[in-house]
Design an enzyme around this catalytic site. Structure first.
Site, PDB file in Angstrom:
ATOM      1  CB  SER A 149      43.542  45.894  34.893  1.00  0.00           C
ATOM      2  OG  SER A 149      42.613  46.392  33.983  1.00  0.00           O
ATOM      3  CE  LYS A 179      42.541  40.110  34.737  1.00  0.00           C
ATOM      4  NZ  LYS A 179      43.089  41.464  34.501  1.00  0.00           N
ATOM      5  CB  SER A 212      40.139  44.100  33.906  1.00  0.00           C
ATOM      6  OG  SER A 212      41.505  43.735  33.881  1.00  0.00           O
TER       7      SER A 212
END
Lengths: 95, 489
Positions: B175, B76, B151
């Site tokens: 998330s 990420k 997210s």
């Protein structure tokens, strides 16, 4: 607790965020929606409840006060928008 | 080749069925060919990946024992990577090249993994749909008209589309688990403090935790093994031995007591999603578990408490972006204040600004007690609900989300509608507990997840339960049609 435009301008200044006249109304409205949501907390009786700052309720760990990091000023300043002679450049602050 | 799990790839590399360079090239080709559709990567590090893969092949030839030697994964874009842009999906950091690796990245490098690239996400991890990214939204591989969740939407879409076999992710209010649910993956958020936050760009420091998005619980165990552990560079990282997560995957579930919180089956839950979750619970009963209805009475206050605490911490953390030391600076500032204000206004997107403003308001003079202190007291009540529940049950289960993936723009105008997307996941972060989402069925041809919440540091138990569930079911093996029948190439 509702919020008005002048309060939004005040907190935008505290947060150092430029806010344009065109977006002020929309921002005021959406902040009002969020604050209406969080106002649900006001109805809860929390007398005598200790606030929880950290999920594991531990205390801050300490370490010996020793230098462990080498000086990497030049490398770190490569990301700076403006730097010169090892200094960060900013607009003139004092006349 | 890309239909393999991370576990399969480890075995394939060891048995020399393929080389790290071959498998890495295969994923890079898929990314090059398909990611225009999904937009799951912000940066692809093809050249670096191939170099890492060749090095891994040499090490494998020499009998290298690093646990994930040669396995390609994605990170990420919130984890700092030396020499590779770390943007946090924000214009603010569009040109930021970290001078160091996050501890998580360092651990994966030491374990021999190959980094395919950095995945897309909601800006500064603030969002539940991946629509707030400066680099554009990510599309859900199960239905490209729908969001992948957020997210960690890029990590989830990349794994769901098999552009990477597994990916790192972070979870502040859901998330990891919410995108896992919406993309049909296994998503694990460990206990707060289990994984180092050093070099993981901070959003809300008392809630943020790194974890995994993978195809299976077994894959998650392999990745968590690498990520977990004490790090002196993160002052809240816990110094506690890391168990062997793979060793207990097959433990029997006989005698397991599962708590079912009444509040997680409220009227907002999609009835078909509820059926999928109830069926999964019945499956676990067949495996020897007992269900027990419990109550977590303060559940309804989790979202309001979170939207004081997270914005308050975010407003403090994001004050470092001042246009001076790194990050975006506006053109021709007329003075210092103008530079701060315009740099921040231009560098941050609407949702980030909204949360900074909410946080600033809640922390401002005269409001601190009414908002921040009050929210922390409610946080204590929420934690106590869990402490009491875990005196009676071993694990708590319910849905991860109220419904499957929604369409782009569906929650566009109303921030609160988006915030409620995390209604079942947020209290876990407030309490600091570990949570896992595993695929348990489909609603309108879109996946939904079963959420499992464990006691502190019970990641091994969650992985064990999820693994046994995945041995008995095949929800986790379902692929988006385009991936399954190869029509996408």
């Amino acid at each position: 607790m509702s919020i008005d435009r002048s309060e939004v301008e005040k907190i935008a200044h505290l947060a150092r965020l430029n806010i344009t006249e065109e977006t002020l109304a929309a921002t005021t409205r959406s902040l009002g929606e969020v604050l209406a949501l969080v106002d649900e907390l006001q109805a809860v009786d929390t007398s005598g409840i200790s606030p929880l700052a950290h999920p594991l309720d531990t205390t801050q760990r300490l370490r010996a006060d020793e230098v462990t990091e080498p000086n990497r000023r030049e490398q770190l300043q490569e990301n700076a928008p403006a730097a010169e002679d090892g200094l960060f450049l900013v607009p003139k602050v004092i006349d | 080749m890309h239909k393999q799990t991370l576990t399969d790839i480890v075995a394939g590399l060891r048995s020399k069925a393929f080389s790290s360079e071959e498998i890495t090239r295969h994923y890079l080709d898929r990314i090059a060919k398909l990611d225009d559709t999904y937009n799951s990567f912000i940066t692809v590090t093809a050249e670096q990946a191939l170099n890492q893969a060749r090095m891994a092949d040499e090490q494998l030839a020499n009998g290298e024992q690093a646990p994930l030697c040669g396995v390609p994964i994605a990170h990420k874009d919130i984890f700092c990577t030396t020499g590779v842009r770390t943007s946090c999906a924000s214009r603010m950091l569009d040109n930021f090249i970290a001078p160091y690796d996050a501890t998580v990245v360092e651990n994966f490098n030491a374990a021999g993994t190959v980094m395919l690239g950095k995945t897309n996400m909601d800006e500064f991890a603030m969002g539940s749909s991946n629509e707030t990214s400066w680099y554009g939204p990510v599309k859900n591989p199960w239905n490209t008209g729908c969001v992948p969740g957020g997210s960690s939407g890029g990590s989830a879409a990349a794994v769901a589309a098999r552009l990477a076999p597994g990916a790192t992710a972070t979870d502040t209010g859901g998330s990891i688990r919410q995108p896992a649910s919406l993309c049909g993956l296994t998503g694990l958020k460990p206990t707060y403090g289990r994984v180092s936050r050093f070099g993981m760009i901070a959003f809300a420091s008392s809630l943020d935790q790194g974890g995994t998005l993978t195809q299976t619980a077994e894959d998650s165990a392999l990745m968590l093994q690498v990520m977990a552990g004490f790090d002196p560079k993160d002052s809240t990282c816990v110094d506690k031995a890391v168990p062997d997560y793979c060793a207990t995957l097959n433990d029997s579930l006989e005698g397991l007591t599962i708590g079912i919180p009444r509040e997680y089956f409220s009227e907002g839950l999609n009835p078909d999603a509820e059926t999928a979750v109830r069926n999964a619970l019945a499956e676990l009963e067949k495996l020897g578990a007992t269900l027990k209805e419990i109550t977590l009475p303060h559940t309804g206050l989790a979202v309001p408490a979170y939207y004081v605490i997270a914005p308050a911490e975010c407003s403090a953390n994001l004050s470092r972006f001042d246009g001076v030391r790194f990050g975006h600076r506006c053109e021709e500032p007329k003075d210092l204040e103008d530079m701060y204000k315009r740099s921040r206004a231009e560098g941050f997107g609407d949702e980030v600004k909204r949360r900074i403003l909410v946080g600033t308001y809640c922390l401002s003079a005269g409001f601190y007690d009414a908002y921040y202190r009050k929210a922390q007291q409610v946080r204590q009540l929420i934690k106590q609900d869990f402490v009491e529940a875990f005196s009676e049950v071993d694990v708590i289960m319910g849905p991860t989300t109220t419904a499957p993936a929604f369409e782009f723009g569906a929650k566009g105008d109303d921030p609160v509608a988006m915030y409620l997307e995390d209604i079942y996941t947020i209290s876990t972060n407030l309490a600091g507990l570990p949570g896992l989402s595993a695929p348990c069925g489909f609603v309108d041809n879109k996946p939904v997840g079963l959420q499992m919440i464990g006691n502190y540091f019970a990641e091994a138990k969650l992985l064990n339960i999820a693994h046994r569930f995945q041995q008995a079911t095949d929800w986790h093996q379902q692929l988006p049609a385009v991936v399954a029948n190869g029509t996408e190439g």
